[in-house]
Design an enzyme around this catalytic site. Structure first.
Site, PDB file in Angstrom:
ATOM      1  N   ASN A 140     -10.473  -0.916  -0.244  1.00  0.00           N
ATOM      2  CA  ASN A 140      -8.594  -0.708  -0.390  1.00  0.00           C
ATOM      3  C   ASN A 140      -8.190  -1.621  -1.070  1.00  0.00           C
ATOM      4  O   ASN A 140      -8.772  -2.496  -1.034  1.00  0.00           O
ATOM      5  CB  ASN A 140      -8.347  -1.266   1.417  1.00  0.00           C
ATOM      6  CG  ASN A 140      -6.589  -1.738   1.255  1.00  0.00           C
ATOM      7  OD1 ASN A 140      -6.230  -1.483   0.603  1.00  0.00           O
ATOM      8  ND2 ASN A 140      -6.276  -2.078   2.748  1.00  0.00           N
ATOM      9  N   CYS A 144       0.653  -1.190  -0.074  1.00  0.00           N
ATOM     10  CA  CYS A 144       0.109  -0.211   0.063  1.00  0.00           C
ATOM     11  C   CYS A 144       0.746   1.512  -0.811  1.00  0.00           C
ATOM     12  O   CYS A 144       0.213   2.228  -0.199  1.00  0.00           O
ATOM     13  CB  CYS A 144      -1.060   0.136   1.228  1.00  0.00           C
ATOM     14  SG  CYS A 144      -2.297  -1.447   0.997  1.00  0.00           S
ATOM     15  N   HIS A 172      -3.846   6.452   2.636  1.00  0.00           N
ATOM     16  CA  HIS A 172      -3.918   5.224   1.838  1.00  0.00           C
ATOM     17  C   HIS A 172      -5.036   4.601   2.384  1.00  0.00           C
ATOM     18  O   HIS A 172      -5.360   5.518   3.184  1.00  0.00           O
ATOM     19  CB  HIS A 172      -2.660   3.653   2.511  1.00  0.00           C
ATOM     20  CG  HIS A 172      -3.214   2.609   2.183  1.00  0.00           C
ATOM     21  ND1 HIS A 172      -4.038   2.150   1.033  1.00  0.00           N
ATOM     22  CD2 HIS A 172      -3.478   1.810   3.919  1.00  0.00           C
ATOM     23  CE1 HIS A 172      -4.030   1.562   0.995  1.00  0.00           C
ATOM     24  NE2 HIS A 172      -4.273   0.620   2.828  1.00  0.00           N
TER      25      HIS A 172
END
EC number: 2.3.1.180
Length: 348
Positions: free
Chosen positions: A304, A123, A273
């Site tokens: 996500n 990420c 993020h």
């Protein structure tokens, strides 16, 4: 002794010139996830803030999604594909060990013969790619760099894992990084904490599927048959990751602000993020960001998407008018490794 090596002749600074995103057409609501786990829509929303996510269809591959996002970024930057000197792709869901998917993407976007390579930084991958691109521009090895974050995390989702089944989505985000006359990408604060690598990981290594002997190794009779092994998925220790992200990453974000000489009051936009709404809200509180700062909360409808989450969120903020060209934004990515990267940028 005098060096015989000529000094580099890159641009004095680098900036993000254009951004593009691609979300798969299939929208998956929480109700579909609940067919596989014992939970509720209210529980998923309260834990993550996620109501829907996008999952890729058979024709929406890592390459095709990346090409769609890249085309938009190239057009937004006002350059031609032939001007791209390097293609950097961050992904954990391209399943071929070699060649790098970046080479295929470079060809498909018509970039000619640029440097092209993949990075695996989870990420934080977009931040890593952005930092590498900045270095190429200022060093002079490329005039324009295409940085892509792309994931098909639905391929690595265990629908029966109550802790993660609702988290992940698919998509691609891309930016063009090019020369600038003034600072537009600040110093990067990045790093890793390998002692925490087990908190986010792939459940199984791909070699469990090997059914032929390896030189000097054991024969196939000592390896599990592929059909007897559950397909690898991403798993995590939710509470440990949450505590690390909230407390440690807020410190990293502050370090990035300090390195850029920017205070929270100077910020226009915060693009963390898109892991979890609770993490985002906690970081905003810890950093004491003013209410005037626009905060990306794309996770609600996108889920996500790992390396793709920051450029996707950036693209949506600009497209909806919540952010504008020239705004000062703090971006921070963090995830499996555990790795992280934060910097301050001027939005394209």
């Amino acid at each position: 002794m005098t060096s015989k090596i000529k000094p580099s002749k890159g641009a004095p600074y680098a900036r993000i010139m254009g951004v593009g995103g691609y979300r798969p057409t299939r929208v998956v609501p929480n109700e579909e996830i609940l067919k596989h786990i014992d939970s509720s829509d209210e529980w998923i929303r309260s834990r993550s803030g996620i109501s829907t996510r996008h999952w890729a269809g058979p024709d929406e591959t890592v390459a095709t999604m990346a090409v769609e996002a890249s085309g938009k970024a190239i057009a937004d930057a006002g350059i031609t594909p032939e001007q791209i000197g390097a293609v950097v792709v961050s992904t954990v869901s391209h399943f071929k060990q070699t060649p790098a998917i970046a080479t295929e993407i470079a060809h498909l976007v018509g970039a000619g013969k640029p440097a092209a390579f993949d990075i695996s930084a989870g990420c934080a991958g977009f931040g890593y790619g952005l930092t590498l691109a900045k270095g190429m521009i200022t060093e002079g090895s490329a005039e324009y760099v295409l940085v892509i974050g792309v994931e098909r995390l639905s391929d690595l989702t265990d629908l029966e894992d109550r802790a993660t089944a609702f988290l992940f989505g698919d998509g691609a985000g891309a930016v063009i990084v090019g020369p600038a006359k003034e600072p537009a990408i600040g110093p990067t604060v990045w790093g890793s904490e390998g002692d925490k690598s087990e908190t986010i990981k792939q459940t199984l290594s791909w070699d469990v599927y090997r059914t032929t002997p390896t030189p000097g190794g054991d024969g196939p009779e000592q390896r599990p048959a592929p059909e007897a092994v559950r397909y690898p998925a991403i798993t995590q220790e939710g509470q440990a990751v949450f505590r690390w992200a909230v407390f440690e990453m807020a410190k990293v974000a502050q370090q990035a602000l300090d390195a850029a000489g920017v205070s929270p009051d100077d910020l226009d936009v915060f693009i963390p993020h898109q892991a979890n709404m609770r993490i985002i809200d906690s970081m905003v509180k810890t950093l004491k960001l003013p209410e005037s700062v626009t905060v990306a909360r794309d996770v609600e409808t996108t889920g996500n998407t790992s390396a793709a989450s920051i450029p996707l969120a950036m693209e949506r903020l600009l497209a909806t008018g919540q952010a504008k060209s020239g705004d000062t934004a703090l971006v921070i990515g963090f995830g499996a490794g555990l790795v992280y990267a934060a910097t301050v940028v001027t939005l394209p």
